[in-house]
Design a protein around this motif. Structure first.
Motif, mmCIF file in Angstrom:
data_model
loop_
_atom_site.group_PDB
_atom_site.id
_atom_site.type_symbol
_atom_site.label_atom_id
_atom_site.label_comp_id
_atom_site.label_asym_id
_atom_site.label_seq_id
_atom_site.Cartn_x
_atom_site.Cartn_y
_atom_site.Cartn_z
ATOM 1 N N GLU A 1 -14.042 18.150 -24.586
ATOM 2 C CA GLU A 1 -14.643 18.449 -23.294
ATOM 3 C C GLU A 1 -16.110 18.018 -23.313
ATOM 4 O O GLU A 1 -16.891 18.471 -24.150
ATOM 5 C CB GLU A 1 -14.545 19.937 -22.976
ATOM 6 C CG GLU A 1 -15.050 20.294 -21.590
ATOM 7 C CD GLU A 1 -14.814 21.755 -21.248
ATOM 8 O OE1 GLU A 1 -15.421 22.233 -20.264
ATOM 9 O OE2 GLU A 1 -14.017 22.404 -21.953
ATOM 10 N N LEU B 1 -20.776 13.144 -19.519
ATOM 11 C CA LEU B 1 -19.907 12.466 -18.547
ATOM 12 C C LEU B 1 -20.663 11.368 -17.812
ATOM 13 O O LEU B 1 -20.132 10.274 -17.584
ATOM 14 C CB LEU B 1 -19.352 13.481 -17.551
ATOM 15 C CG LEU B 1 -18.047 14.185 -17.910
ATOM 16 C CD1 LEU B 1 -17.671 15.186 -16.826
ATOM 17 C CD2 LEU B 1 -16.917 13.190 -18.116
ATOM 18 N N MET C 1 -14.592 11.748 -13.666
ATOM 19 C CA MET C 1 -13.472 11.300 -14.478
ATOM 20 C C MET C 1 -12.616 10.291 -13.721
ATOM 21 O O MET C 1 -12.072 9.352 -14.305
ATOM 22 C CB MET C 1 -12.622 12.494 -14.909
ATOM 23 C CG MET C 1 -13.164 13.234 -16.126
ATOM 24 S SD MET C 1 -13.342 12.171 -17.587
ATOM 25 C CE MET C 1 -11.668 11.607 -17.823
ATOM 26 N N ASN D 1 -10.509 17.536 -18.819
ATOM 27 C CA ASN D 1 -11.248 17.548 -17.557
ATOM 28 C C ASN D 1 -10.879 18.825 -16.806
ATOM 29 O O ASN D 1 -10.174 18.785 -15.792
ATOM 30 C CB ASN D 1 -10.894 16.302 -16.732
ATOM 31 C CG ASN D 1 -11.741 16.185 -15.471
ATOM 32 O OD1 ASN D 1 -12.843 16.729 -15.397
ATOM 33 N ND2 ASN D 1 -11.228 15.482 -14.471
#
Length: 354
Positions: free
Chosen positions: A231, A237, A265, A258
């Motif tokens: 994660e 990200l 994403m 996610n």
């Protein structure tokens, strides 16, 4: 009768197996499905050893265990497996059970990879607790993989049996998977790396996660990366999105956690789909209109395999790990987005200023 049916029905004596194999040697390799063979059902060590010695020298693939195909791993079987490795290119070993497991056999089997120049696709069940307990073994495992010919690697982390776990003093250590993944991305030339855990969790720290993302910037060999329980933070990200957008044009499948369905994403997967469609071919200075036309052809665009789950529930070649096999887009807009993305990569090859 195919050998796997005999062994699946009951545990025959070695002399019974010898008679059958001598009459019907091809039965060793006649399994339920491609890659699943009689060795999976050879529960006792002597039967397994006899079958293995009769395996055709031209056979380069071996799958042991996996969902629905019980395989009992033991130290004596590990020695036999090690003897087969020089002839293999594809080797997956996912034992369902361990017999009197202390790691000795597993380390012997892995040690046979030292100097191996044949195996390119490797999948193993990894005794994470033992690797965490034995630093030398941990480092040795890493070095063996780095120095081997393996280009597609899948690891399934499991705890050892109860007896082995009781020998380890509290608190029980955890194998630092993050450092291993970082080393693989930094030093190995892998095209596929899949790491999953039997407990559903991987011990990957935030600092290791950042390094994993950073190393993807300059990595040009990795096509598949699957760390289902990894994660990323919001900053990570963002960094991953920029790397896929601007730098990495070779990563085609990415499977990470996610949990909040972050919209970034979707963008990251979008660029992965562009990579799968050949975006790297448009990044070279000599890219021509003919290359672009070929990539935009229906045959190429419609062959993209959507990446929904890279792991699945069965043992398959890592190159085929692409979820449920759906080769279609969710809708026509997805398809047009990919076409638009490829056109946007190199406008200079298909248009000119007036």
């Amino acid at each position: 009768i195919p050998l796997h049916l005999l062994l699946q029905t009951y545990r025959p004596k070695l002399q019974d197996v010898e008679r059958l194999v001598n009459i019907y040697p091809e039965g060793i390799w006649e399994g339920i499905r491609p890659g699943i063979n009689a060795l999976t059902y050879a529960c006792t060590g002597n039967v397994f050893d006899y079958c293995a010695r009769k395996l055709p020298k031209t056979e380069s693939s071996l799958v042991l265990g996996g969902e629905g195909f019980p395989f009992l791993f033991s130290n004596d079987k590990a020695v036999t497996i090690g003897g087969l490795m020089p002839q293999l290119e594809f080797f997956h070993c996912f034992p369902n059970y361990f017999y009197d497991f202390n790691g000795e056999g597993w380390f012997h089997m892995v040690g046979c990879l030292q100097g191996n120049t044949s195996i390119v696709d490797l999948a193993l069940t990894v005794p994470a607790l033992l690797l965490a307990s034995l630093h030398a073994a941990n480092d040795n495992f890493r070095q063996i993989i780095l120095r081997s010919s393996v280009r597609k690697l899948k690891l399934r982390l499991v705890d050892s049996d109860q007896k082995t776990m009781e020998k380890v003093s509290e608190p029980k250590p955890r194998w630092n998977v993050g450092n291993f993944v970082v080393d693989m991305l930094r030093e190995a030339k892998l095209s596929a790396l899949v790491v999953e855990s039997g407990s559903g969790e991987l011990n990957i720290s935030e600092s290791c996660a950042s390094k994993i993302v950073d190393f993807l910037k300059d990595n040009t060999t990795l096509r598949i990366l699957s760390l289902p329980s990894l994660e990323l933070t919001s900053v990570q990200l963002n960094c991953l999105f920029k790397i896929l957008k601007l730098h990495n044009s070779t990563l085609e499948h990415l499977d990470i956690r996610n949990p909040i369905l972050d919209h970034r994403m979707e963008k990251i997967q979008y660029y992965a789909r562009l990579n799968q469609c050949g975006r790297s071919k448009l990044r070279i200075p000599t890219a021509t209109a003919a290359v672009l036309v070929e990539l935009l052809s229906p045959r190429e665009v419609d062959s993209i395999k959507r990446s929904t789950s890279l792991l699945g529930g069965q043992t398959r070649p890592t190159s085929e790990l692409s979820g449920n096999g759906d080769r279609s887009f969710r809708n026509e807009m997805d398809r047009l987005n990919v076409i638009y993305g490829l056109l946007r990569e190199t406008p200079s090859v298909w248009c000119s200023a007036s």
